[in-house]
Write an enzyme that holds these catalytic residues in place. Structure first.
Site, PDB file in Angstrom:
ATOM      1  N   ARG A 163       0.977  -9.771 -24.881  1.00  0.00           N
ATOM      2  CA  ARG A 163       0.843 -11.156 -24.400  1.00  0.00           C
ATOM      3  C   ARG A 163       1.715 -12.114 -25.232  1.00  0.00           C
ATOM      4  O   ARG A 163       1.326 -13.234 -25.549  1.00  0.00           O
ATOM      5  CB  ARG A 163      -0.621 -11.627 -24.471  1.00  0.00           C
ATOM      6  CG  ARG A 163      -1.592 -10.843 -23.588  1.00  0.00           C
ATOM      7  CD  ARG A 163      -1.328 -11.089 -22.113  1.00  0.00           C
ATOM      8  NE  ARG A 163      -2.407 -10.565 -21.279  1.00  0.00           N
ATOM      9  CZ  ARG A 163      -2.462  -9.325 -20.780  1.00  0.00           C
ATOM     10  NH1 ARG A 163      -1.481  -8.469 -21.030  1.00  0.00           N
ATOM     11  NH2 ARG A 163      -3.472  -8.951 -20.027  1.00  0.00           N
ATOM     12  N   SER A 238      -8.277 -13.711 -17.865  1.00  0.00           N
ATOM     13  CA  SER A 238      -8.837 -13.534 -19.210  1.00  0.00           C
ATOM     14  C   SER A 238      -8.654 -14.833 -20.001  1.00  0.00           C
ATOM     15  O   SER A 238      -7.526 -15.309 -20.132  1.00  0.00           O
ATOM     16  CB  SER A 238      -8.106 -12.425 -19.960  1.00  0.00           C
ATOM     17  OG  SER A 238      -8.191 -11.205 -19.279  1.00  0.00           O
ATOM     18  N   GLU A 334      -6.041 -16.979 -24.594  1.00  0.00           N
ATOM     19  CA  GLU A 334      -4.864 -16.444 -23.907  1.00  0.00           C
ATOM     20  C   GLU A 334      -4.309 -17.540 -22.998  1.00  0.00           C
ATOM     21  O   GLU A 334      -3.117 -17.624 -22.736  1.00  0.00           O
ATOM     22  CB  GLU A 334      -5.292 -15.230 -23.074  1.00  0.00           C
ATOM     23  CG  GLU A 334      -4.145 -14.355 -22.675  1.00  0.00           C
ATOM     24  CD  GLU A 334      -4.226 -13.890 -21.261  1.00  0.00           C
ATOM     25  OE1 GLU A 334      -4.022 -14.720 -20.356  1.00  0.00           O
ATOM     26  OE2 GLU A 334      -4.479 -12.689 -21.064  1.00  0.00           O
TER      27      GLU A 334
HETATM   28  N1  EPU Z   1     -16.451  -5.061 -20.749  1.00  0.00           N
HETATM   29  C1  EPU Z   1     -17.700  -5.512 -21.112  1.00  0.00           C
HETATM   30  N2  EPU Z   1     -18.210  -6.589 -20.438  1.00  0.00           N
HETATM   31  C2  EPU Z   1     -17.544  -7.223 -19.436  1.00  0.00           C
HETATM   32  C3  EPU Z   1     -16.272  -6.723 -19.047  1.00  0.00           C
HETATM   33  C4  EPU Z   1     -15.736  -5.642 -19.731  1.00  0.00           C
HETATM   34  O1  EPU Z   1     -18.340  -4.990 -22.013  1.00  0.00           O
HETATM   35  O2  EPU Z   1     -18.071  -8.189 -18.896  1.00  0.00           O
HETATM   36  C5  EPU Z   1     -15.864  -3.941 -21.478  1.00  0.00           C
HETATM   37  C6  EPU Z   1     -15.487  -2.827 -20.521  1.00  0.00           C
HETATM   38  O3  EPU Z   1     -16.535  -1.908 -20.363  1.00  0.00           O
HETATM   39  C7  EPU Z   1     -14.312  -2.179 -21.186  1.00  0.00           C
HETATM   40  C8  EPU Z   1     -13.685  -3.294 -21.971  1.00  0.00           C
HETATM   41  O4  EPU Z   1     -14.637  -4.345 -22.056  1.00  0.00           O
HETATM   42  O5  EPU Z   1     -14.736  -1.194 -22.118  1.00  0.00           O
HETATM   43  C9  EPU Z   1     -12.380  -3.783 -21.391  1.00  0.00           C
HETATM   44  O6  EPU Z   1     -12.588  -4.368 -20.114  1.00  0.00           O
HETATM   45  P1  EPU Z   1     -11.470  -4.309 -18.972  1.00  0.00           P
HETATM   46  O7  EPU Z   1     -11.038  -2.907 -18.771  1.00  0.00           O
HETATM   47  O8  EPU Z   1     -11.983  -5.077 -17.810  1.00  0.00           O
HETATM   48  O9  EPU Z   1     -10.200  -5.025 -19.559  1.00  0.00           O
HETATM   49  P2  EPU Z   1      -9.991  -6.302 -20.508  1.00  0.00           P
HETATM   50  O10 EPU Z   1      -9.573  -5.797 -21.846  1.00  0.00           O
HETATM   51  O11 EPU Z   1     -11.143  -7.218 -20.445  1.00  0.00           O
HETATM   52  C10 EPU Z   1      -7.410  -6.523 -19.992  1.00  0.00           C
HETATM   53  C11 EPU Z   1      -6.517  -7.681 -19.692  1.00  0.00           C
HETATM   54  C12 EPU Z   1      -6.610  -8.055 -18.216  1.00  0.00           C
HETATM   55  C13 EPU Z   1      -6.202  -6.847 -17.402  1.00  0.00           C
HETATM   56  C14 EPU Z   1      -7.145  -5.680 -17.751  1.00  0.00           C
HETATM   57  C15 EPU Z   1      -6.763  -4.386 -17.054  1.00  0.00           C
HETATM   58  C16 EPU Z   1      -6.412  -8.971 -21.776  1.00  0.00           C
HETATM   59  C17 EPU Z   1      -6.901 -10.153 -22.528  1.00  0.00           C
HETATM   60  N3  EPU Z   1      -6.897  -8.821 -20.539  1.00  0.00           N
HETATM   61  O12 EPU Z   1      -8.743  -6.996 -19.775  1.00  0.00           O
HETATM   62  O13 EPU Z   1      -5.689  -9.104 -17.964  1.00  0.00           O
HETATM   63  O14 EPU Z   1      -6.266  -7.116 -16.005  1.00  0.00           O
HETATM   64  O15 EPU Z   1      -7.093  -5.411 -19.176  1.00  0.00           O
HETATM   65  O16 EPU Z   1      -5.615  -3.852 -17.634  1.00  0.00           O
HETATM   66  O17 EPU Z   1      -5.592  -8.205 -22.301  1.00  0.00           O
HETATM   67  C18 EPU Z   1      -5.422 -11.458 -17.773  1.00  0.00           C
HETATM   68  O18 EPU Z   1      -4.580 -11.369 -18.664  1.00  0.00           O
HETATM   69  O19 EPU Z   1      -5.720 -12.575 -17.237  1.00  0.00           O
HETATM   70  C19 EPU Z   1      -6.111 -10.255 -17.324  1.00  0.00           C
HETATM   71  C20 EPU Z   1      -7.041 -10.284 -16.381  1.00  0.00           C
END
Ligand code: EPU
Length: 339
Positions: A163, A238, A334
């Protein structure tokens, strides 16, 4: 040159909050930039693309704004295995992904349904499901604000990170991105299905040899199931970045929360999902007034009604504060905050 005064930016902002801008210029072609910049003179100005990652803290904005609305997609060079394709900064990102899939290209599929416009993509090196823009970007065209000429920055000059890019650092306020050139495969596509949720969805659909379109379809389905559509519920994706902490700090957290999800980061550091940290603090699905953390993804802060930028930011501060108290981790937004 198309200029507007006292213009409500609401429909250009994915948070859907009212912001009255005193002075707005619509840029439909890079050729208009010189005239727009001469009108603006020495004053600071803001560039607004899809408005999907920005939060205005105030309901009025008095500095000039340039709205990027240029269009056009063009194949610049064709090789046996790939093409170099130029996309104008004002093209919608997701529509560009769908276009690339329709043309039979590979490369953009994992980045399906990311909100925003093309020109904003390199700034934060957008990424999802194991792919980042840097993996397919050939170069970025931008107007250099000193010389008022177009310059080309090759991938390595963009200094991409998680990012992050040179456009957030050394080149911040020094260039306006006018187009990007992507390297898109025509055959032997290098598909990335490493992300667990993609693999299981493909299995569920009994797809053994996925095409870029299959992957795009699956990602659209996954994203729609947990990320709210900004046209229906205002949000900026995010809200915070996933924090990176040192190994010692991670061990301490893991001691109390053995199930903490984690990913290796540079050196011996560890990246934790901000969504999980926020969820642990009890914020998932919690609404205070017009603002809340989404019920399917705690990291997405949602405008449930007519929230102001200030209300949304105050909610974010509360979330940040409770994560700090519980985990000693300061979440870094972010979303770009505009004061
Ligand atoms: N999780 C929770 N609670 C929640 C949601 C998720 O405990 O409410 C846990 C999930 O179980 C998982 C972990 O958090 O173990 C990660 O969640 P997720 O796979 O949904 O991905 P993220 O890290 O929250 C990132 C990006 C997203 C992107 C997704 C998929 C960042 C800050 N965000 O989200 O990007 O779509 O991975 O690759 O890096 C964005 O930048 O706006 C965005 C949506």
């Amino acid at each position: 040159m198309h200029s507007l005064s006292n213009y409500n930016l609401r429909k250009h902002l994915s948070f859907g909050n009212d912001v009255i801008a005193s002075e707005v210029y619509k840029m439909t072609h890079p050729g208009e930039l010189v005239a727009i910049l001469s009108n603006i003179g020495e004053r600071d100005f803001l560039i607004l693309g899809g408005g999907s990652n920005v939060l205005f803290l105030d309901h009025q904005y008095s500095s000039p704004i340039i709205l990027i609305q240029s269009n056009g997609i063009e194949v610049k060079q064709s090789y046996d295995d790939y093409d170099l394709v130029e996309f104008a900064a004002g093209e919608n990102w997701h529509q560009s992904v769908l276009w690339s899939i329709d043309q039979g290209y590979g490369g953009m599929e994992n980045l399906s349904l990311i909100p925003g416009l093309i020109g904003a993509a390199p700034i934060q090196n957008i990424g999802a499901y194991g792919v980042e823009l840097k993996d397919i970007l050939h170069c970025v065209w931008a107007m250099d604000l000193d010389s008022k000429t177009l310059i080309c920055l090759h991938n390595s000059e963009c200094e991409f990170g998680y990012r992050d890019s040179v456009f957030k650092r050394a080149l911040k306020g020094k260039v306006i991105i006018t187009s990007i050139v992507l390297k898109l495969s025509k055959n032997n596509h290098r598909l990335n299905i490493s992300y667990g949720a993609i693999t299981s969805k493909l299995e569920e659909k009994k797809i053994k040899n996925p095409t870029p379109k299959d992957i795009s379809d699956v990602i659209i389905e996954i994203r729609k199931s947990k990320l709210p559509d900004p046209k229906v519920l205002g949000n900026g994706g995010s809200f915070f970045k996933n924090p990176i902490i040192n190994n010692q700090h991670f061990s301490e957290i893991q001691h109390s929360y053995s199930e903490v999800p984690n990913y290796p980061a540079k050196g011996t550091n560890v990246k934790l999902p901000a969504a999980w940290l926020i969820d642990q603090c009890g914020w998932k699905g919690k609404q205070i007034g017009n603002v809340g953390c989404h019920q399917h993804q705690a990291l997405v802060i949602v405008n449930y009604g007519n929230a102001t930028g200030e209300e949304i930011w105050n909610h974010a501060l509360k979330v940040q504060d409770s994560v700090f108290k519980q985990f000693r981790i300061k979440l870094d937004p972010e979303v770009n905050l505009i004061k």
